[in-house]
Write an enzyme that holds these catalytic residues in place. Sequence first.
Site, mmCIF file in Angstrom:
data_model
loop_
_atom_site.group_PDB
_atom_site.id
_atom_site.type_symbol
_atom_site.label_atom_id
_atom_site.label_comp_id
_atom_site.label_asym_id
_atom_site.label_seq_id
_atom_site.Cartn_x
_atom_site.Cartn_y
_atom_site.Cartn_z
ATOM 1 N N TYR A 1 6.079 6.088 -11.619
ATOM 2 C CA TYR A 1 5.591 4.738 -11.881
ATOM 3 C C TYR A 1 5.104 4.592 -13.326
ATOM 4 O O TYR A 1 4.197 5.319 -13.761
ATOM 5 C CB TYR A 1 4.468 4.358 -10.906
ATOM 6 C CG TYR A 1 4.861 4.434 -9.440
ATOM 7 C CD1 TYR A 1 6.196 4.425 -9.039
ATOM 8 C CD2 TYR A 1 3.893 4.516 -8.446
ATOM 9 C CE1 TYR A 1 6.555 4.502 -7.699
ATOM 10 C CE2 TYR A 1 4.246 4.587 -7.098
ATOM 11 C CZ TYR A 1 5.580 4.581 -6.738
ATOM 12 O OH TYR A 1 5.927 4.653 -5.412
ATOM 13 N N HIS B 1 9.223 12.557 -3.537
ATOM 14 C CA HIS B 1 9.460 11.103 -3.560
ATOM 15 C C HIS B 1 10.670 10.688 -2.718
ATOM 16 O O HIS B 1 10.650 9.689 -2.029
ATOM 17 C CB HIS B 1 9.616 10.642 -5.015
ATOM 18 C CG HIS B 1 9.186 9.227 -5.246
ATOM 19 N ND1 HIS B 1 8.614 8.801 -6.401
ATOM 20 C CD2 HIS B 1 9.248 8.126 -4.462
ATOM 21 C CE1 HIS B 1 8.331 7.513 -6.321
ATOM 22 N NE2 HIS B 1 8.719 7.080 -5.149
HETATM 23 N N1 LIG Z 1 7.736 6.157 -1.686
HETATM 24 C C1 LIG Z 1 8.489 5.203 -2.168
HETATM 25 O O1 LIG Z 1 9.699 5.366 -2.380
HETATM 26 C C2 LIG Z 1 7.864 3.866 -2.456
HETATM 27 C C3 LIG Z 1 8.685 2.732 -2.676
HETATM 28 C C4 LIG Z 1 8.045 1.512 -2.916
HETATM 29 C C5 LIG Z 1 6.664 1.447 -2.940
HETATM 30 N N2 LIG Z 1 5.899 2.567 -2.764
HETATM 31 C C6 LIG Z 1 4.418 2.512 -2.815
HETATM 32 O O2 LIG Z 1 3.964 1.480 -1.958
HETATM 33 C C7 LIG Z 1 3.215 0.534 -2.695
HETATM 34 C C8 LIG Z 1 3.390 -0.849 -2.119
HETATM 35 O O3 LIG Z 1 4.736 -1.259 -2.146
HETATM 36 P P1 LIG Z 1 5.304 -2.343 -3.186
HETATM 37 O O4 LIG Z 1 4.500 -2.346 -4.405
HETATM 38 O O5 LIG Z 1 6.769 -2.087 -3.280
HETATM 39 O O6 LIG Z 1 5.180 -3.719 -2.410
HETATM 40 P P2 LIG Z 1 4.009 -4.532 -1.686
HETATM 41 O O7 LIG Z 1 2.738 -3.838 -1.726
HETATM 42 O O8 LIG Z 1 4.579 -4.953 -0.375
HETATM 43 O O9 LIG Z 1 3.959 -5.843 -2.598
HETATM 44 C C9 LIG Z 1 3.373 -5.874 -3.868
HETATM 45 C C10 LIG Z 1 3.571 -7.309 -4.398
HETATM 46 O O10 LIG Z 1 2.949 -8.225 -3.477
HETATM 47 C C11 LIG Z 1 1.932 -8.965 -4.132
HETATM 48 N N3 LIG Z 1 0.780 -9.046 -3.235
HETATM 49 C C12 LIG Z 1 -0.087 -8.049 -2.898
HETATM 50 N N4 LIG Z 1 -1.048 -8.509 -2.077
HETATM 51 C C13 LIG Z 1 -0.779 -9.823 -1.892
HETATM 52 C C14 LIG Z 1 -1.426 -10.844 -1.179
HETATM 53 N N5 LIG Z 1 -2.546 -10.618 -0.478
HETATM 54 N N6 LIG Z 1 -0.889 -12.098 -1.192
HETATM 55 C C15 LIG Z 1 0.251 -12.362 -1.901
HETATM 56 N N7 LIG Z 1 0.910 -11.423 -2.612
HETATM 57 C C16 LIG Z 1 0.385 -10.168 -2.617
HETATM 58 C C17 LIG Z 1 1.589 -8.195 -5.398
HETATM 59 O O11 LIG Z 1 1.176 -9.119 -6.397
HETATM 60 P P3 LIG Z 1 0.081 -8.743 -7.540
HETATM 61 O O12 LIG Z 1 0.393 -7.379 -8.023
HETATM 62 O O13 LIG Z 1 0.262 -9.836 -8.534
HETATM 63 O O14 LIG Z 1 -1.285 -8.815 -6.891
HETATM 64 C C18 LIG Z 1 2.923 -7.534 -5.738
HETATM 65 O O15 LIG Z 1 3.742 -8.445 -6.447
HETATM 66 C C19 LIG Z 1 3.772 0.688 -4.126
HETATM 67 O O16 LIG Z 1 2.958 0.071 -5.088
HETATM 68 C C20 LIG Z 1 3.856 2.185 -4.217
HETATM 69 O O17 LIG Z 1 2.594 2.768 -4.416
HETATM 70 C C21 LIG Z 1 6.482 3.760 -2.495
#
Ligand SMILES: NC(=O)c1ccc[n+]([C@@H]2O[C@H](COP(=O)([O-])OP(=O)(O)OC[C@H]3O[C@@H](n4cnc5c(N)ncnc54)[C@H](OP(=O)(O)O)[C@@H]3O)[C@@H](O)[C@H]2O)c1
Length: 279
Positions: free
Chosen positions: A54, A112
């Site tokens: 990241y 990962h």
């Molecule tokens: N292991 C893997 O391969 C893998 C893959 C993907 C993700 N991950 C991990 O999982 C975490 C979460 O997944 P993700 O980042 O893909 O997606 P997510 O958490 O489902 O979505 C993040 C997005 O949603 C918005 N958001 C968050 N809370 C919200 C709310 N209460 N209301 C409206 N919008 C909201 C955020 O906006 P703002 O930022 O503007 O607040 C951001 O744009 C990642 O950050 C990472 O740490 C791991």
Amino acid sequence: MKRHVRLPDGTEVPALGQGTWHMGETRRSAATEVAALKLGIDLGITLIDTAEMYGNGGAEEVVAQAIAGQRDKVFIVSKVYPHNASRTGVPAACERSLKRLGIDRLDLYLLHWRGSHPLAETVEAFEKLRETGKIRYWGVSNFDTDDMQELARLKHGGACATNQVLYNPDTRGIEFDLLPWCRGHAIPVMAYSPVGQGGRLLRSPALAAVAKRHNASPAQIAIAWSLREGHIISIPKASDFKHVRENAAAADVELTAEDLAEIDTRHPPPAQKESLGLL
Ligand SMILES: NC(=O)c1ccc[n+]([C@@H]2O[C@H](COP(=O)([O-])OP(=O)(O)OC[C@H]3O[C@@H](n4cnc5c(N)ncnc54)[C@H](OP(=O)(O)O)[C@@H]3O)[C@@H](O)[C@H]2O)c1
């Protein structure tokens, strides 16, 4: 925020965490991201998920600033790139992550996704890091059921503490086989992208209807849904302070059978094996 999930050895970890994908990508946004993570920690979201990938290490540096002076409060998860997951690559990558994070031990270190290095070699390297105190637990990410079965057959494979996979109402294929398999082995699943990256999922009429009944937002319902069975760690990412506050409160939303049935109608559970969703 009182919900906890048990790791296979019985240790309790927070059920709700903070994701960090896309943090640390620009210098300009870093200060806001640090403040958002700090706010989340203050509100009890003390598990933080990051990765060497990241922001090309930048997210780990953002986390370092957010946890400075409060290391004991937080549970830090990071991930090694598959191309670094060799016998010598894992400890070197771990050292770099520790340095960027400004800590001397990771709480949880994940592969990962599967790459070309033999899994047995990665497991051996993880176990060495555990012996030397560089990590407390290790686990995997983006592993489907057959990968988990292969892992379980390896020497020390049974020490895997979690599998982090894509899980939200729009991508619930893991309920067919992977989730039951993990539950059967007392391995909690970490749900990534629980709010569908803030996109289409949050416009779901079913989530809107349930949200209205709880005086909550659709994102809070998606998070509460991911936490509903007590065996899942959910890691929404939020840089916006309003989102952080909402997400912290989501762990207190208790969904009813009626709510779950309404969500099922629009976002049906899998009727057959589906290959693992990936991002
Ligand atoms: N292991 C893997 O391969 C893998 C893959 C993907 C993700 N991950 C991990 O999982 C975490 C979460 O997944 P993700 O980042 O893909 O997606 P997510 O958490 O489902 O979505 C993040 C997005 O949603 C918005 N958001 C968050 N809370 C919200 C709310 N209460 N209301 C409206 N919008 C909201 C955020 O906006 P703002 O930022 O503007 O607040 C951001 O744009 C990642 O950050 C990472 O740490 C791991």
